[in-house]
Design a protein around this motif. Sequence first.
Motif, short mmCIF file in Angstrom:
data_model
loop_
_atom_site.label_atom_id
_atom_site.label_comp_id
_atom_site.label_asym_id
_atom_site.label_seq_id
_atom_site.Cartn_x
_atom_site.Cartn_y
_atom_site.Cartn_z
N ILE A 13 0.86 -6.90 -15.96
CA ILE A 13 0.25 -6.26 -14.37
C ILE A 13 -0.64 -5.24 -14.76
N GLN A 14 -1.80 -5.13 -14.09
CA GLN A 14 -2.77 -4.03 -14.38
C GLN A 14 -3.48 -3.78 -12.85
N THR A 15 -3.44 -2.49 -12.57
CA THR A 15 -4.05 -2.11 -11.33
C THR A 15 -3.40 -2.93 -10.23
N GLY A 16 -2.14 -3.26 -10.19
CA GLY A 16 -1.57 -3.98 -9.22
C GLY A 16 -2.00 -5.49 -8.94
N GLN B 209 12.52 -0.93 -0.46
CA GLN B 209 11.98 0.17 -0.16
C GLN B 209 10.55 0.66 0.10
N VAL B 210 9.81 -0.48 -0.23
CA VAL B 210 8.42 -0.76 0.10
C VAL B 210 8.27 -1.95 1.08
N ILE B 211 7.48 -1.43 2.13
CA ILE B 211 7.38 -3.00 3.01
C ILE B 211 5.97 -3.42 2.83
N PRO B 212 5.90 -4.83 2.04
CA PRO B 212 4.46 -5.05 1.98
C PRO B 212 3.63 -5.45 3.09
N LYS B 213 2.19 -5.11 3.32
CA LYS B 213 1.57 -5.40 4.27
C LYS B 213 1.47 -6.83 4.44
N LYS C 223 4.20 -1.89 -11.45
CA LYS C 223 5.68 -2.30 -12.05
C LYS C 223 6.87 -1.77 -11.19
N SER C 224 6.90 -0.41 -10.98
CA SER C 224 8.04 0.05 -10.15
C SER C 224 7.92 -0.61 -8.75
N THR C 225 6.68 -0.39 -8.16
CA THR C 225 6.32 -0.82 -6.87
C THR C 225 6.93 -2.18 -6.63
N THR C 226 6.63 -3.01 -7.59
CA THR C 226 7.07 -4.42 -7.26
C THR C 226 8.55 -4.47 -7.09
N LEU C 227 9.25 -3.71 -8.08
CA LEU C 227 10.80 -3.70 -7.78
C LEU C 227 11.25 -3.13 -6.55
N TYR D 29 0.77 -1.29 -0.16
CA TYR D 29 -0.06 -0.10 0.06
C TYR D 29 0.76 1.14 -0.21
N TYR D 30 0.23 2.30 -0.57
CA TYR D 30 0.87 3.71 -0.48
C TYR D 30 -0.32 4.45 0.36
N GLY D 31 -0.24 4.58 1.72
CA GLY D 31 -1.19 5.05 2.40
C GLY D 31 -2.49 4.33 2.28
N GLY D 32 -3.44 4.84 1.76
CA GLY D 32 -4.71 3.94 1.41
C GLY D 32 -5.02 3.56 0.19
N ILE D 33 -3.91 3.68 -0.59
CA ILE D 33 -3.90 3.04 -1.99
C ILE D 33 -3.39 1.65 -1.98
N HIS D 34 -3.96 0.69 -2.27
CA HIS D 34 -3.69 -0.93 -2.61
C HIS D 34 -2.65 -0.80 -3.94
N ALA D 35 -1.67 -0.84 -3.70
CA ALA D 35 -0.93 -0.77 -5.01
C ALA D 35 -0.42 -2.08 -5.45
N LEU D 36 -0.33 -3.03 -4.79
CA LEU D 36 0.01 -4.57 -5.19
C LEU D 36 -1.21 -5.18 -4.53
N LYS D 37 -1.68 -6.09 -5.56
CA LYS D 37 -2.92 -6.97 -5.13
C LYS D 37 -2.73 -8.65 -5.02
#
Length: 235
Positions: free
Chosen positions: A209-212, A52-56, A42-46, A12-20
């Motif tokens: 990948i499409q919308t996470g 750099q991004v910690i998954p929930k 795509k970039s969020t996956t990398l 997530y980025y705040g309330g946005i579910h970036a990777l699903k």
Amino acid sequence: MSILQLTDVNAYYGGIHALKGINIHVDKGEIVTLIGSNGAGKSTTLKTISGQVIPKTGQVLFEGKDITKQPPHITALSGIAHVPEGRRIFPRLTVRENLEMGAFSVKDKKLIQERMERVFHYFPRVKERLDQRGGTMSGGEQQMVAIGRALMSGPHILMLDEPSMGLAPIIVEQIFEIIHELNREGMTILLVEQNAYQALQIAHRGYVIQTGEIKMVGSGQDLINDDIVKEAYLA
């Protein structure tokens, strides 16, 4: 054998579910590409892989080790080199200094020089610009330095985020030829690329990948020939 595996990753980025619920794997010696529109994740996956991004929820495994919540600098030391979108070399440092930053953890001067010579093999132009400040170089030259800096760390896997962005077509061809050559020599590569056709041409496998969410997976050639992929990304 999978060198990298993401299992049911939600970020997530705040309330946005970036990777699903992302599930992807990269086998040793493969080029795997991740294609999709801007903002697809795509970039969020990398960034999730590099720490750099910690998954929930979910898990990231690298060479069988759980690196899900590992700090980025530890992940880099473990053998994952991430060339970010926009290159992000150090503009005030010379090309030599930028390359040396990639080998910051290496104490063996002979090894550093051997790796630098390897970078020169792939990018002769970089050798010609050693004393030039990074910020004064063209976009294509900066991309060469960014990839070279990543190679200086001696990575087990190279992650490239939009390496062709903003570059002239002839430079794009050169960059992709070098990516292909690196792979032929044994480098495992995870490639995020807006130029889907170029990426799929050299990829062993690809994910759409499409919308996470991962919507499709297949060999590079199968995805090139797929009508849905053609219409959405190759037209």
